[in-house]
Design an enzyme around this catalytic site. Structure first.
Site, PDB file in Angstrom:
ATOM      1  N   ASP A 253       0.888  -1.223   0.020  1.00 48.29           N
ATOM      2  CA  ASP A 253       0.099   0.170  -0.210  1.00 48.29           C
ATOM      3  C   ASP A 253       1.019   1.429  -0.041  1.00 48.29           C
ATOM      4  O   ASP A 253       1.968   1.441   0.405  1.00 48.29           O
ATOM      5  CB  ASP A 253      -0.936  -0.065   1.225  1.00 48.29           C
ATOM      6  CG  ASP A 253      -2.161   0.732   1.111  1.00 48.29           C
ATOM      7  OD1 ASP A 253      -2.245   1.567   0.300  1.00 48.29           O
ATOM      8  OD2 ASP A 253      -2.937   0.637   2.018  1.00 48.29           O
TER       9      ASP A 253
ATOM     10  N   ARG B  47     -12.678   1.696   8.044  1.00 53.53           N
ATOM     11  CA  ARG B  47     -10.932   1.994   7.728  1.00 53.53           C
ATOM     12  C   ARG B  47     -11.411   3.189   6.676  1.00 53.53           C
ATOM     13  O   ARG B  47     -10.498   3.105   5.535  1.00 53.53           O
ATOM     14  CB  ARG B  47     -10.312   0.886   6.961  1.00 53.53           C
ATOM     15  CG  ARG B  47      -8.719   0.844   7.192  1.00 53.53           C
ATOM     16  CD  ARG B  47      -8.153   0.030   6.271  1.00 53.53           C
ATOM     17  NE  ARG B  47      -6.644  -0.063   6.451  1.00 53.53           N
ATOM     18  CZ  ARG B  47      -5.742  -0.317   5.838  1.00 53.53           C
ATOM     19  NH1 ARG B  47      -5.895  -1.060   4.705  1.00 53.53           N
ATOM     20  NH2 ARG B  47      -4.399  -0.390   6.283  1.00 53.53           N
TER      21      ARG B  47
ATOM     22  N   LYS C 115      -0.912  -8.035  -5.234  1.00 53.05           N
ATOM     23  CA  LYS C 115      -1.533  -8.551  -3.965  1.00 53.05           C
ATOM     24  C   LYS C 115      -2.946  -7.730  -3.926  1.00 53.05           C
ATOM     25  O   LYS C 115      -3.007  -6.630  -3.954  1.00 53.05           O
ATOM     26  CB  LYS C 115      -0.801  -8.160  -2.875  1.00 53.05           C
ATOM     27  CG  LYS C 115      -1.578  -8.681  -1.582  1.00 53.05           C
ATOM     28  CD  LYS C 115      -0.304  -8.251  -0.490  1.00 53.05           C
ATOM     29  CE  LYS C 115      -1.038  -7.999   0.898  1.00 53.05           C
ATOM     30  NZ  LYS C 115      -0.034  -7.542   2.097  1.00 53.05           N
ATOM     31  N   TRP C 116      -3.972  -8.564  -4.128  1.00 47.85           N
ATOM     32  CA  TRP C 116      -5.358  -8.080  -4.479  1.00 47.85           C
ATOM     33  C   TRP C 116      -5.993  -8.090  -3.120  1.00 47.85           C
ATOM     34  O   TRP C 116      -6.457  -9.205  -2.508  1.00 47.85           O
ATOM     35  CB  TRP C 116      -6.010  -8.951  -5.281  1.00 47.85           C
ATOM     36  CG  TRP C 116      -7.610  -8.675  -5.529  1.00 47.85           C
ATOM     37  CD1 TRP C 116      -8.467  -8.343  -4.428  1.00 47.85           C
ATOM     38  CD2 TRP C 116      -8.305  -8.480  -6.758  1.00 47.85           C
ATOM     39  NE1 TRP C 116      -9.795  -8.296  -5.275  1.00 47.85           N
ATOM     40  CE2 TRP C 116      -9.529  -7.974  -6.681  1.00 47.85           C
ATOM     41  CE3 TRP C 116      -7.722  -8.210  -8.028  1.00 47.85           C
ATOM     42  CZ2 TRP C 116     -10.477  -7.670  -7.630  1.00 47.85           C
ATOM     43  CZ3 TRP C 116      -8.450  -8.113  -9.020  1.00 47.85           C
ATOM     44  CH2 TRP C 116      -9.742  -7.708  -8.642  1.00 47.85           C
ATOM     45  N   ASP C 117      -6.097  -6.738  -2.385  1.00 50.38           N
ATOM     46  CA  ASP C 117      -6.576  -6.873  -0.936  1.00 50.38           C
ATOM     47  C   ASP C 117      -8.312  -6.462  -1.050  1.00 50.38           C
ATOM     48  O   ASP C 117      -8.918  -5.819  -2.235  1.00 50.38           O
ATOM     49  CB  ASP C 117      -5.821  -5.636  -0.328  1.00 50.38           C
ATOM     50  CG  ASP C 117      -5.790  -6.135   1.317  1.00 50.38           C
ATOM     51  OD1 ASP C 117      -6.633  -6.598   1.762  1.00 50.38           O
ATOM     52  OD2 ASP C 117      -4.696  -5.560   1.795  1.00 50.38           O
ATOM     53  N   MET C 118      -8.651  -6.705   0.320  1.00 50.50           N
ATOM     54  CA  MET C 118     -10.452  -6.076   0.388  1.00 50.50           C
ATOM     55  C   MET C 118     -10.280  -5.857   1.898  1.00 50.50           C
ATOM     56  O   MET C 118     -10.429  -6.816   2.738  1.00 50.50           O
ATOM     57  CB  MET C 118     -11.011  -7.376   0.133  1.00 50.50           C
ATOM     58  CG  MET C 118     -12.733  -7.205  -0.233  1.00 50.50           C
ATOM     59  SD  MET C 118     -13.357  -7.789   0.967  1.00 50.50           S
ATOM     60  CE  MET C 118     -15.249  -7.554   0.498  1.00 50.50           C
ATOM     61  N   ASN C 119     -10.399  -4.624   2.221  1.00 46.68           N
ATOM     62  CA  ASN C 119     -10.327  -4.157   3.746  1.00 46.68           C
ATOM     63  C   ASN C 119     -11.505  -3.704   4.454  1.00 46.68           C
ATOM     64  O   ASN C 119     -11.309  -2.982   5.484  1.00 46.68           O
ATOM     65  CB  ASN C 119      -9.058  -3.164   3.766  1.00 46.68           C
ATOM     66  CG  ASN C 119      -7.712  -4.143   3.746  1.00 46.68           C
ATOM     67  OD1 ASN C 119      -7.530  -5.149   4.583  1.00 46.68           O
ATOM     68  ND2 ASN C 119      -6.990  -3.453   3.103  1.00 46.68           N
TER      69      ASN C 119
ATOM     70  N   CYS D 174      -6.065 -11.390  -0.748  1.00 47.83           N
ATOM     71  CA  CYS D 174      -5.824 -10.897   0.805  1.00 47.83           C
ATOM     72  C   CYS D 174      -7.142 -10.258   1.199  1.00 47.83           C
ATOM     73  O   CYS D 174      -7.888  -9.623   0.173  1.00 47.83           O
ATOM     74  CB  CYS D 174      -4.658  -9.979   0.790  1.00 47.83           C
ATOM     75  SG  CYS D 174      -4.495  -9.078   2.411  1.00 47.83           S
TER      76      CYS D 174
ATOM     77  N   ASP E  69      -3.002 -11.111   8.853  1.00 47.08           N
ATOM     78  CA  ASP E  69      -2.399  -9.774   9.567  1.00 47.08           C
ATOM     79  C   ASP E  69      -1.713  -9.911  10.706  1.00 47.08           C
ATOM     80  O   ASP E  69      -0.866  -9.208  10.870  1.00 47.08           O
ATOM     81  CB  ASP E  69      -3.307  -8.627   9.384  1.00 47.08           C
ATOM     82  CG  ASP E  69      -3.652  -8.038   8.017  1.00 47.08           C
ATOM     83  OD1 ASP E  69      -3.153  -8.292   6.974  1.00 47.08           O
ATOM     84  OD2 ASP E  69      -4.356  -7.193   8.123  1.00 47.08           O
TER      85      ASP E  69
HETATM   86  C1  GLA Z   1      -4.334  -5.134   4.730  1.00 44.06           C
HETATM   87  C2  GLA Z   1      -3.315  -6.446   4.422  1.00 44.06           C
HETATM   88  C3  GLA Z   1      -2.063  -6.003   4.815  1.00 44.06           C
HETATM   89  C4  GLA Z   1      -1.551  -4.653   4.167  1.00 44.06           C
HETATM   90  C5  GLA Z   1      -2.741  -3.579   4.252  1.00 44.06           C
HETATM   91  C6  GLA Z   1      -2.373  -2.487   3.602  1.00 44.06           C
HETATM   92  O1  GLA Z   1      -4.386  -5.045   6.046  1.00 44.06           O
HETATM   93  O2  GLA Z   1      -3.655  -7.554   4.893  1.00 44.06           O
HETATM   94  O3  GLA Z   1      -1.088  -6.862   4.589  1.00 44.06           O
HETATM   95  O4  GLA Z   1      -1.547  -5.017   2.484  1.00 44.06           O
HETATM   96  O5  GLA Z   1      -3.814  -3.807   4.181  1.00 44.06           O
HETATM   97  O6  GLA Z   1      -3.069  -1.362   3.571  1.00 44.06           O
END
Ligand code: GLA
Length: 722
Positions: free
Chosen positions: A363, A439, A472-476, A522, A544
């Site tokens: 990020d 977030r 790395k494809w994230d979803m937070n 992720c 995480d």
């Molecule tokens: C999530 C991911 C982390 C990192 C952060 C970046 O929490 O799990 O590994 O990539 O986002 O904002």
């Protein structure tokens, strides 16, 4: 031949290598479940109902066939079966929610029916499919049940299509793809509840009378439960006893139910449920369900896990594309948002010197993303951080001798972003209500095809043609206010499902647009650790939480339903732990449960630590084939006494990798017996780590590892047949 349809007896039999599944037509129209279990002859179906009172029946059949008590192949709401239903359908012309689909025909074919727009298990030359057509006389709807047989791994998958061939609209109000009536309620359930940073905490307990549910209403399979669960004989162990494993090839909200009933049987259902899902079907329209999977073994829980591992490796993961994985250095825990091209280049150079394969820039590289409250949605490189854009920077990184990976979170937008300012109507939000943040972000409306197209265009413009080796494809965040302004009121129950289809469309596009790049998914760590995501991503960021202590528990839980090859495991630095040789060793040995990576500032460590890392990577290379493709056996459960032990065996038993991890101190120095059931009696094995030799019989009986006085202790053996 794995499927037999007998016109004479009305029985349909499915066989896999070790299991058998039987259903039968009764009274012409009804499809009854007969048997699912070990492959054996002379299966008897108990047709005596111990209790018949208060059960509705058909006049012409009488008490011989009670919809409420019979073991059903698929169950429908309202027509005499009071147990939880697989399918609930409402006829919108009358308002009636009673349906009864009856048997029309059955056929089998080689391969499988692909499911448009959704992930599904890939067929191979041995895959066969049974298709059963059923019809509801009143609504005119046609239901096709599919059973695809993956005989190599004892897995059967279940999915269906529902076509509205009637004159009136109907609404699907509950959709469960898997329905299985098990002839006992003496069962333990194994499931994996958790939370962010504490995913997949193994739990085992007796099922209670009544209905127990495993579910997510979060628009994602979630950290909080996992769609994989097991049922087993209360006496079943890792190596012995009957056990079933269930999963969904889907990543959104879901529901699984385990319900006992009055005659002592248990119904298992798994699918999209009804809380977050309903679907309008106009005359002429067809609904295609996602896929559910089930496996059975009479050889214990461990074998159910191995069936699932094989199934995922052979039929779910992008095949043969990335047999080995890069050892990555990820920037997140090293710098968080504080990155730019200079620091990343230095990082890449150091990664190469240590022997790592890839720099992953996490990020912070795009838009105004200086912290987590801005920038999501603006996928152009931050011009202050990358003076001449990404291409020359990536080329410089690669010139240092490492590959390049990059972080993205396509499904989200910060209110403080150009994208949100331009399209405030592109998020999921409930009419008339202030949208909630999580977030500091909103969910893009992935059910809106314009949003998907915009994202494709934007990623193509900003990243297209760049030499990127990994995403790395994230979803937070999770989906609240699941409402899309682009759909009419009567279709709002479809939004969560359509959201997932939008995500699958976009991630599949990434696979085509960047055919050589690997995708690691992720979701705040392991919040979307499921077969749907695995169809597109070679591995998943497990959690995480990178403390080895917790990782032992999280990784242990993940191994029940998923192969270790999917479990991205990084060594991290907590309060200087990498400077403590014992902790660095423990972190590394804990990480050797899946593809290896590192996640701390390697520019700020001494040469001695760097040398250790180089040695670790070399050692990992010796084992990686076994870790990624070996047969996996759990030996000690960390929930019992803080010891996690397991081994990998090669198919021909010539190589075995045994790990023992001990979290707490043990001044008593307790002996732990670790039995390697796959060791061959008569063979001699040499441990390449200690140089000692062991007889296969000795390993089979169990070798003894004495606990260390102090916690955070790891011991490994790498046995190679002489
Ligand atoms: C999530 C991911 C982390 C990192 C952060 C970046 O929490 O799990 O590994 O990539 O986002 O904002």
């Amino acid at each position: 031949m794995s499927i037999k349809i007998s016109r004479k007896t009305g029985e349909i039999t499915i066989k896999t290598a070790n299991t058998m599944y039987v259903m039968a037509r009764k009274y012409e129209d009804y499809l009854v479940h007969m048997y699912y279990g070990k492959n054996s002859r002379g299966v008897k179906y108990d047709y005596n109902y111990p209790i018949t009172s208060f059960s509705p029946y058909h006049e012409e059949i009488g008490l011989e066939y009670l919809p409420d008590i019979v073991k059903s192949e698929f169950s429908f709401f309202g027509y005499g079966d009071f147990r939880a239903e697989a399918l609930k359908l409402r006829d919108l012309s009358t308002g009636s929610d009673t349906t009864m689909f009856t048997f029309v025909k059955a056929r089998k074919f080689a391969g499988r029916r692909n499911i448009p727009g959704l992930p599904y298990a890939e067929a191979d030359d041995n895959t066969e499919t049974l298709e059963i057509t059923m019809r509801d006389a009143v609504t005119g709807c046609e239901l096709k049940l599919y059973y695809t047989v993956f005989a190599d791994c004892d897995v059967i998958s279940r999915y269906f299509t529902l076509e509205n061939k009637g004159k009136n609209s109907v609404r699907i109000e509950k959709c469960m793809m898997l329905c299985l009536d098990i002839p006992t309620k003496e069962l333990d359930m194994i499931n994996f509840p958790g939370a962010h940073c504490f995913e997949r905490m193994y739990k085992r307990g007796r099922i209670m009378d009544g209905n127990q549910r495993i579910y997510s209403r979060r628009g994602s399979s979630s950290h909080h439960q996992n769609p994989f669960f097991m049922l087993c004989d209360p006496k079943a162990t890792e190596e012995r006893g009957a056990a079933y494993g269930f999963n969904l090839v889907y990543s959104g909200s879901y529901l699984s139910e385990v319900e006992t009933e009055q005659c002592g049987t248990t119904r298992v259902l798994s699918g999209l449920g009804s809380d977050n899902f309903n679907y309008l079907l106009l005359p002429g329209e067809t609904f295609e369900s996602p896929e559910a999977v089930v496996t059975y073994s009479d050889r214990g829980i461990g074998q159910v896990s191995r069936n699932m591992h094989k199934f995922v490796r052979n039929h779910i993961l992008p095949k043969d594309k990335f047999p080995l994985r890069p050892v990555v250095l990820n920037s997140w825990e090293a710098f968080y948002f504080d990155i730019d091209e200079n620091v990343m280049e230095d990082f890449a150079a150091e990664a190469e010197r240590i022997g790592m394969d890839m720099l992953v820039m996490d990020d912070g590289w795009f838009g105004k993303r200086l912290s987590d409250n801005a920038g999501l949605g603006d996928w152009y490189p931050n011009p202050d951080r990358f003076k001449n854009g990404l291409r020359p920077f990536i080329e410089r990184v690669k010139a240092k001798g490492v590959k390049f990976g990059i972080w993205i979170e396509p499904e989200m937008v910060n209110p403080d972003s150009d994208l949100y300012r331009a399209h405030p109507d592109w998020i999921l939000r409930a009419p008339g209500r202030e949208p909630l943040q999580s977030r500091w972000q909103y969910m893009l409306d992935m059910a809106n095809p314009h949003v998907i197209q915009y994202l494709k265009d934007s990623f193509k413009e900003n990243l297209g043609g760049l030499p990127i080796d990994y995403f790395k494809w994230d979803m937070n965040r999770h989906l609240s206010e699941v409402y899309s302004p682009t759909l009419p009121p009567e279709r709002q129950g479809e939004v969560g499902f359509r959201y997932m289809k939008g995500v699958y469309d976009l991630i599949a596009w990434f696979g085509e647009e960047f055919p050589d790049a690997m995708i690691e998914t992720c979701s705040g760590g392991g919040g979307r650790y499921d077969l749907g995501m695995m169809k597109y991503s070679t591995q998943i960021w497990t959690s995480d939480n990178t403390y080895p202590y917790w990782r032992a528990f999280i990784q242990h839980g993940s191994t029940f339903g998923y192969p270790c090859a999917t479990m991205s495991c990084h060594v991290a630095n907590h309060n200087g732990s990498v400077n403590d040789p014992r902790q660095l060793e423990f972190g590394f040995r804990t990480a050797l449960n899946g593809p290896l990576g590192y996640e701390f500032n390697v520019l700020a460590i001494g040469d001695e630590v760097k040398d250790t890392l180089s040695r670790q990577i070399k050692e990992y290379r010796e084992y990686e084939k076994l870790i990624l493709g070996g047969d996996f056996y759990r030996l000690l459960d960390p929930h019992k006494n803080g010891r996690y032990s397991y081994y990998f065996a090669s198919e021909d038993n010539s190589e075995i990798l045994l790990t023992y991890l001990q979290i707490p101190d043990d001044p008593k120095k307790t002996p732990n017996k670790l039995k390697i059931s796959r060791a061959e009696v008569g063979a001699t094995y040499r441990d390449t780590i200690s140089g000692e030799t062991f007889s296969g019989a000795e390993l089979k009986k169990g070798i003894t590892v004495i606990s260390d006085e102090h916690g955070n202790y790891a011991k490994m053996f790498h046995f190679v047949k002489e």
